[in-house]
Design a protein around this motif. Structure first.
Motif: not given
Length: 308
Positions: A208, A223, A225, A230, A232, A243-244, A282-283, A290, A293, A295
């Motif tokens: 995570t 980012s 992140h 954020a 993941d 996933t991306y 949620w991405g 994503d 991800h 955020e």
């Protein structure tokens, strides 16, 4: 009589124009007396910040002084002045270049959009976004408010506010501002572990990861992140699922946006809803998806009325 009539008519027209002008002036003054509703909403999403709002008639925009509380162990608060700039929250020196930025408030879907529901125009727009040239030259979200909020001007500055902790049994590093909401997310997810899908999600988690100072690929923008807000959630095995969006291009080419949902790794719906209930987006709902991800953006949850 004709002269009197003309005189009366002229007086009436002048009076009417004066009343109209006065009403127009009063309308402008009243519209500038109340801050935009979205600005007031943003303020409520960060209750520990102090917002001082004043209409700047020269700039024809709202001037917003934001004060953030002192960090633990410090007596100093921090202040910065922004202009609303149609929800971009820009410092004064950036007002002349505001077309280069996207608002911090944008559409976040209430539900996951099926790939087959995408229109031809949406497909083309996403395909265009996926080009290297467009990623380098496209507008980016204005980050000035978030830089100030999280003290994210450099790794050295923000890392004073990054906390080493665990989330869902995995080691991670988070900004201290989101520790409380992430703990509430964790508690709610564990409360659902009797649900087979949630249990499988928990059992399959490998990492995570959150804080990592980096720039988004093919851009000059940080980012989220880099802010430690954020997270993941990545499983131990993907079993060939995607996933991306950018990684999916190697398999699906320019039609990456049409990747079937069954071919995307996704956390359970209950997990997504729990994150959203605590202010995380949620991405997986983005056009440039994503799926691992999450955020922290309570302003987007509130702006899009996700949990109403």
């Amino acid at each position: 009589m004709k002269n009197i009539s003309k005189s009366l008519l002229s007086s009436f027209l002048l009076l009417s124009l004066s009343v109209f002008s006065l009403r127009a002036l009063n309308f402008r003054q009243s519209s500038n007396a109340v801050p935009p509703l979205d600005l007031t909403m943003l303020e409520k999403c960060y209750p520990d910040l102090a917002f001082t709002k004043e209409y700047d008639s020269k700039k024809e925009d709202w001037r917003v002084e934001v004060e953030r509380p002192a960090r633990l162990g410090s007596k100093k608060t921090k202040k910065q002045i922004f202009y609303w700039a149609d929800a971009k929250m820009l410092p004064e020196e950036e007002l002349g270049d505001q077309d280069s930025y996207l608002p911090i408030l944008y559409k976040y879907e209430k539900s996951l959009k099926m790939p087959k529901e995408l229109t031809d125009e949406e497909i083309e727009a996403l395909r265009d976004y996926g080009t290297l040239e467009n990623q380098k030259n496209s507008q980016g979200t204005a980050m000035f408010f978030f830089d100030f909020l999280y003290d994210a001007y450099s790794p050295e500055m923000i890392e004073k506010e990054i906390v080493k902790t665990t989330f869902l049994g995995c080691n991670t590093k988070l900004h201290e501002r989101i520790i409380e909401p992430i703990r509430r997310v964790e508690k709610k997810i564990y409360a659902q572990k009797n649900d087979p899908k949630v249990k499988n999600f928990l059992d399959s988690l490998a990492t995570t990861d959150a804080y990592f100072w980096r720039v988004i690929a093919n851009t000059t923008r940080k980012s989220f992140h880099s802010y430690g807000i954020a997270v993941d959630c990545l499983p131990k095995r993907l079993y060939g699922k995607q996933t991306y969006w950018s990684w999916a291009k190697s398999k699906y080419g320019d039609n990456w946006m049409l990747t079937p949902l069954d071919d995307r790794w996704m956390p359970p719906k209950k997990v997504v809803e729990i994150f959203e209930s605590e202010g995380f987006i949620w991405g997986g709902k983005w056009g440039i998806w994503d799926t691992m991800h999450f955020e922290y953006h309570p302003e987007l949850i509130k702006y899009n009325r996700i949990c109403d």
